[in-house]
Design a protein around this motif. Structure first.
Motif, mmCIF file in Angstrom:
data_model
loop_
_atom_site.group_PDB
_atom_site.id
_atom_site.type_symbol
_atom_site.label_atom_id
_atom_site.label_comp_id
_atom_site.label_asym_id
_atom_site.label_seq_id
_atom_site.Cartn_x
_atom_site.Cartn_y
_atom_site.Cartn_z
ATOM 1 N N LEU A 63 49.355 39.622 46.417
ATOM 2 C CA LEU A 63 50.409 38.616 46.294
ATOM 3 C C LEU A 63 51.422 39.043 45.235
ATOM 4 O O LEU A 63 52.638 38.964 45.445
ATOM 5 C CB LEU A 63 49.815 37.262 45.926
ATOM 6 C CG LEU A 63 50.866 36.157 45.769
ATOM 7 C CD1 LEU A 63 51.079 35.420 47.085
ATOM 8 C CD2 LEU A 63 50.483 35.163 44.689
ATOM 9 N N ALA A 89 50.589 28.256 45.661
ATOM 10 C CA ALA A 89 50.783 28.347 47.114
ATOM 11 C C ALA A 89 49.774 27.443 47.824
ATOM 12 O O ALA A 89 50.129 26.699 48.746
ATOM 13 C CB ALA A 89 50.629 29.797 47.576
ATOM 14 N N GLU A 126 47.529 34.665 39.503
ATOM 15 C CA GLU A 126 46.523 33.640 39.827
ATOM 16 C C GLU A 126 47.176 32.266 39.956
ATOM 17 O O GLU A 126 46.831 31.481 40.830
ATOM 18 C CB GLU A 126 45.436 33.591 38.745
ATOM 19 C CG GLU A 126 44.404 34.663 38.951
ATOM 20 C CD GLU A 126 43.222 34.532 37.994
ATOM 21 O OE1 GLU A 126 43.146 33.526 37.268
ATOM 22 O OE2 GLU A 126 42.395 35.453 37.997
ATOM 23 N N THR A 150 44.872 38.619 45.125
ATOM 24 C CA THR A 150 45.827 38.151 44.123
ATOM 25 C C THR A 150 46.775 39.293 43.751
ATOM 26 O O THR A 150 47.982 39.100 43.595
ATOM 27 C CB THR A 150 45.067 37.623 42.885
ATOM 28 O OG1 THR A 150 44.139 36.629 43.317
ATOM 29 C CG2 THR A 150 46.018 36.992 41.889
ATOM 30 N N GLU A 163 50.171 31.741 40.925
ATOM 31 C CA GLU A 163 50.942 31.693 42.169
ATOM 32 C C GLU A 163 50.035 31.479 43.385
ATOM 33 O O GLU A 163 50.443 30.842 44.353
ATOM 34 C CB GLU A 163 51.791 32.965 42.336
ATOM 35 C CG GLU A 163 52.879 33.144 41.264
ATOM 36 C CD GLU A 163 53.891 31.995 41.195
ATOM 37 O OE1 GLU A 163 53.881 31.108 42.066
ATOM 38 O OE2 GLU A 163 54.700 31.994 40.239
ATOM 39 N N ILE A 164 48.828 32.014 43.337
ATOM 40 C CA ILE A 164 47.874 31.726 44.427
ATOM 41 C C ILE A 164 47.579 30.222 44.448
ATOM 42 O O ILE A 164 47.648 29.575 45.503
ATOM 43 C CB ILE A 164 46.548 32.501 44.220
ATOM 44 C CG1 ILE A 164 46.746 34.008 44.385
ATOM 45 C CG2 ILE A 164 45.451 31.955 45.154
ATOM 46 C CD1 ILE A 164 46.715 34.520 45.796
ATOM 47 N N ASP A 165 47.288 29.673 43.291
ATOM 48 C CA ASP A 165 46.974 28.241 43.224
ATOM 49 C C ASP A 165 48.180 27.391 43.629
ATOM 50 O O ASP A 165 48.028 26.366 44.295
ATOM 51 C CB ASP A 165 46.522 27.868 41.804
ATOM 52 C CG ASP A 165 45.127 28.386 41.507
ATOM 53 O OD1 ASP A 165 44.385 28.679 42.460
ATOM 54 O OD2 ASP A 165 44.773 28.518 40.320
#
Lengths: 372, 394
Positions: A366, B298, B292, A363, B294-296
């Motif tokens: 990213l 994506a 977090e 994370t 942005e991970i979800d």
């Protein structure tokens, strides 16, 4: 490319699932653990992997492999997640095979057919501290005579206690460099570490280890260029294994919800549990999509493949973590027993989360890549 | 060069030439949304041009057949078009319940005449549709609708009330669930009909929401005449059409989790909060929460893409729309909570030029309906539990 498996990939998945169900059901892991097996895995099974072509899935046909791609490797990795099978697949067939295929000399590539046949076990030694941090490698490689002198300490070297050769990442003057090291060389100390999931890794200490110049894989200082694609591939495949493990823990839990009775009702009738199960299903579906997308991006050679692997590893890590926690909780007391299987999944998922960077690591990656 | 590469090259060139500068970049506010319709309002002349050009090419409904005005693109071509639109940050050329909801239902259940009549004007954004589903007594329990249609030979007379009808006051036509058989079990007496909102007896009353805006209306039908030719699907089997359409509606609302993204959150946060010496957002906790999300986000975008591919390959259960709706709407709420945190005091303004009329706060409040409209999150979870997980008694 559609985000679904092709017919051939689905056939490979069925073959891997079928092979593991027959030769390595969960009792296989339990037996290795309870017998305190000296290898911690079955070499016969690894040769079986060779015969099935699984061990050589990524290795070019010229070197005795199947010459397939990341998606196919991921399919097998996922099956290993469902069956929890200890195997040199990640260390040898993915990480080491990738590094040697991409950058190995002719002599070094002689390992490839042996990996493909399930005869040789190789392992990659990158991690050092308690957390995965490949940018902070401190192991040193100093020029010495014709070659180099290596010093440092490595951890989480997968199945390193039975490795026939180690790929060691160390920092030379020119930058990170990879060395192919015989673990029997003077100064190499290998300590087996039995992990919480009954899989194995090793701590490897290098004390004034002298290696020839031809131990270098690729160019001196060219280690990162070789490592980065291997790490992306390894992370995407670890995400596959996480997805497989999370999925299987969820399947076992669903079965329990459909059969366990309390208060005169099946516990799966309770909306409190239904909604949690439905949420978990959704998280696992996201993990699966992100994982397949990363594997496809790697095969397509896309620029964002590296980042896609981070998204997959972070998402699959979190989803699988939720899956095993819900599995234990929804099983109640029985979920806490060693005799029941969901605890094994919880342990494996913990190790896989740590492997090649946890959800926080990816994370963070990213965030940095997006410029914040 | 593959056909797909060639298509990408052509598409890129066409968009370069035809996408007006005014519609490139994130929307400043809701006013930039292009809804079309008889009384269409456009934020700029560029917005009008964008709809006209995309509509003429059928690219407002890229995968619909050409014979009904659609783009006739394959799934893979449509993905290329979407990625090229993303690349130049083009705003959507048309926001349309016709495209998102009615069109797919007409393609599946409509007669040839209905498809030829209604679909092309949807694609071109000439007719704006609204959805007559919920009633005061039929929310989550939608099949309990009471609005009744009495048979008068060649037409029906419709009486009753709908609620939460999105933009009913601005819509030209309505697709509507009415009860045609009051004796039958509740799911088996419903029909799906279409009529003009200008028909005598139709009135609308906007409902002011917590956002201060009125996207929803109460809609009243008082002896409204509906022609029988405007029945979609089989008489009394409207629930099948309704459910099919709901799956598309849910996918659409779920997609807000992606299209609602707008300007990247971290950009707002970097402006209001600033960066540390290493260029990281100088609020580590907020930074972690954004990352977090942005991970979800994506992973969610990929799950949407995969669901579309699975549907195309006939590998998907229709209930996966509920999964996307659930996750996407919750994701959008999370995003807007963080958008408010990133904006800080600036995001609290309710009026005036500087805040585009309080856009951040109003959009934030609007998203709270995402997990209610089109079936609540709880209803979606029920559907997942029943149809995808086959849990007992669900």
């Amino acid at each position: 490319m559609p985000l679904i498996l092709t017919e051939e990939q689905t056939m490979l998945q069925d073959a891997a699932d079928g092979f593991l169900a027959e030769h390595a059901p969960l009792d296989h892991l339990r037996k290795l653990r309870d017998d305190r097996d000296p290898d911690g895995l079955s070499r016969d099974l690894w040769r079986g992997f060779g015969e099935m072509g699984f061990a050589g899935v990524l290795i070019p046909e010229a070197h005795g492999g199947l010459g397939l791609g990341a998606v196919e490797a991921g399919v097998i990795a996922e099956s290993l997640g469902r069956s929890l099978t200890p195997s040199p697949f990640m260390g040898s067939a993915i990480l080491s095979a990738k590094v040697l295929s991409d950058g190995g000399s002719e002599v070094q590539q002689a390992w490839l057919p042996r990996i493909a046949a399930g005869e040789a076990v190789l392992s990659l030694a990158i991690d050092e501290g308690a957390k995965h941090a490949p940018s902070r490698i401190t192991a040193r490689a100093e020029r010495s005579g014709n070659g180099f002198r290596l010093n440092g300490a490595k951890a989480l070297v997968l199945d390193g206690h039975i490795a026939d050769a180690l790929i060691v990442a160390a920092r030379a003057e020119e930058g990170i460099t990879l060395f192919l090291v015989d673990p029997k060389t003077d100064g190499v100390a290998v300590e087996r570490t039995v992990m919480v999931d009954a899989h194995n890794a090793a701590r490897v200490t290098l004390t004034d280890v002298e290696v020839d110049a031809d131990a270098v894989i690729g160019a001196v200082g060219g280690g990162e260029a070789l490592l980065n694609p291997a790490l992306a591939l390894g992370r995407a495949c670890a995400a596959s294994t996480l997805t497989g493990a999370g999925d299987q823990a969820f399947k076992i839990t669903l079965e329990y919800l459909r059969t366990r009775k309390q208060f005169g009702r099946l516990i799966g009738e309770f909306q409190a549990l239904q909604h949690r199960a439905a949420h978990l299903y959704t998280e696992l579906a996201l993990a699966r999509a992100a994982t397949l997308a990363a594997l496809q991006a790697i095969d397509a050679g896309r620029d964002d493949a590296d980042l896609a692997a981070s998204v997959a590893k972070a998402k699959a890590g979190r989803a699988a973590e939720l899956a095993v926690q819900e599995a234990v909780q929804m099983h109640g007391g029985v979920g806490m027993t060693d005799a029941f299987d969901v605890g094994l999944y919880m342990k494996r998922v913990r190790v896989l989360n740590e492997l090649l960077g946890d959800a926080q690591f990816h994370t963070e990656r990213l965030a940095r890549s997006q410029g914040f | 060069m593959t056909d797909l590469d060639a298509f990408r090259t052509e598409t890129r060139a066409w968009l370069e030439e035809n996408c007006p500068p005014e519609v490139r970049g994130p929307m400043a506010s809701e006013a930039d949304t292009i809804w079309g319709g008889r009384d269409a309002v456009f934020a700029t002349p560029g917005h009008r041009l964008w709809l006209e050009r995309m509509g003429a090419r059928g690219w407002t409904a890229p995968e619909w057949p050409r014979e009904y005005g659609g783009g006739g693109l394959s799934r893979e071509e449509a993905k290329v078009l979407a990625s090229e639109l993303r690349r130049i940050k083009a705003q959507p050329a048309l926001a349309s319940f016709g495209v998102w909801m009615l069109g797919p239902a007409l393609l599946a259940f409509g007669t040839e005449e209905q498809k030829k009549r209604f679909l092309p004007e949807i694609v071109r954004g000439e007719i704006r549709w609204c959805q007559g589903y919920s009633e005061p007594g039929a929310g989550s329990d939608l099949a309990s609708i009471q609005t009744k249609a009495e048979d008068r030979g060649d037409h029906w007379i419709v009486n009753g009330q709908k609620i939460w009808t999105s933009y009913a006051d601005k819509a030209d036509w309505i697709f509507c669930l009415v009860r045609t058989d009051p004796e039958a079990p509740k799911h088996l007496g419903i029909s799906f009909v279409l009529f003009d909102m200008k028909t005598p007896g139709v009135t609308t009353r906007p409902i002011t929401l917590i956002s201060g805006k009125s996207p929803f209306c109460e809609t009243f039908f008082d002896d409204v005449r509906v022609e029988k030719e405007n029945l979609v699907g089989t008489l009394n089997r409207g629930w099948d059409v309704a459910k099919y359409l709901l799956a598309h509606e849910r996918t659409m609302i779920g997609a807000m989790g992606e299209v609602g993204a707008g300007r990247p959150l971290h950009q707002t946060a970097l402006e209001t909060i600033g960066a540390d010496a290493e260029g990281r957002l100088d609020d580590p906790m907020l930074r972690a929460r954004i990352a977090e999300l942005e991970i979800d986000a994506a992973a969610f975008r990929l799950a949407m893409e995969r669901a579309g591919d699975q549907m195309k390959a006939k590998q998907a259960h229709p209930a996966i729309a509920s999964m996307l709706k659930y996750y996407g709407s919750e994701l959008n709420k999370r995003r807007h909570e963080l958008r408010m945190a990133a904006g800080g005091i600036d995001a609290l303004e309710w009026e005036g030029e500087r805040s585009h009329g309080g856009a951040a706060a109003r959009d934030w409040l609007r998203t709270k309906a995402n997990s209610i409209e089109g079936g609540t999150s709880e209803i979606q979870l029920n559907i997942i539990a029943k149809h995808l997980l086959q849990l007992p008694g669900a």
